[in-house]
Design an enzyme around this catalytic site. Structure first.
Site, PDB file in Angstrom:
ATOM      1  N   GLY A  12       0.810  -1.218   0.000  1.00  0.00           N
ATOM      2  CA  GLY A  12       0.000   0.000   0.000  1.00  0.00           C
ATOM      3  C   GLY A  12       0.839   1.261   0.000  1.00  0.00           C
ATOM      4  O   GLY A  12       0.495   2.253  -0.652  1.00  0.00           O
ATOM      5  N   ASP A  13       1.950   1.241   0.701  1.00  0.00           N
ATOM      6  CA  ASP A  13       2.865   2.380   0.728  1.00  0.00           C
ATOM      7  C   ASP A  13       3.376   2.678  -0.679  1.00  0.00           C
ATOM      8  O   ASP A  13       3.389   3.828  -1.123  1.00  0.00           O
ATOM      9  CB  ASP A  13       4.027   2.076   1.677  1.00  0.00           C
ATOM     10  CG  ASP A  13       5.087   3.159   1.659  1.00  0.00           C
ATOM     11  OD1 ASP A  13       4.780   4.294   2.073  1.00  0.00           O
ATOM     12  OD2 ASP A  13       6.226   2.871   1.232  1.00  0.00           O
TER      13      ASP A  13
END
Length: 144
Positions: free
Chosen positions: A33-34
């Site tokens: 997600g980062d």
């Protein structure tokens, strides 16, 4: 404030079954997600054209934990029960105290990253819907 419509995703996620995604830890989901979130922000910060330093400063202002925590609070009322559960799993997976910010802000940011990773792998159209809610200023934000 400039609202930009989203182009199609640069990379299509690998098709994973819901069972496969459930085997991933919240930290693994936050990890992907980062990366997804930073690429999204970098695409949005390309306009207006600027110097590389200005691009970097704008991106940093949006990917900082404080900015991510603000987005998490903004999104929270619009999340489904499953999305809220995934956010909480990511938030609660963070136990170490960060150096620069308070633990709650760090947890909120990690929860957001886990949710983004989860949606990227399971429901990219929903992720696009949520990402479109983020408004980007036309002027570079202060990264400090």
């Amino acid at each position: 404030m400039i609202l930009v419509s989203l182009p199609p995703p640069l990379f299509q996620p690998t098709a994973l079954s819901p069972a496969e995604v459930r085997t991933l830890s919240p930290a693994a989901l936050a990890y992907i997600g980062d990366a997804v979130y930073e690429l999204f922000v970098r695409q949005r910060c390309l306009f207006p054209p600027s110097r590389l330093r200005t691009y970097h400063q704008r991106v940093v202002s949006y990917v900082r934990a404080e900015a991510q925590a603000t987005i998490a609070r903004t999104w929270h009322p619009h999340l489904t029960q499953q999305e809220q559960a995934m956010f909480k799993q990511g938030r609660n997976a963070t136990l170490s105290k960060p150096k620069r910010i308070d633990l709650e802000t760090y947890q909120q940011a990690t929860g957001l990253e886990a949710l983004i990773g989860y949606l990227y792998l399971t429901n990219p159209s929903r992720l696009q819907e949520l990402l479109q809610q983020i408004a980007f200023d036309s002027q570079p934000a202060d990264p400090a």
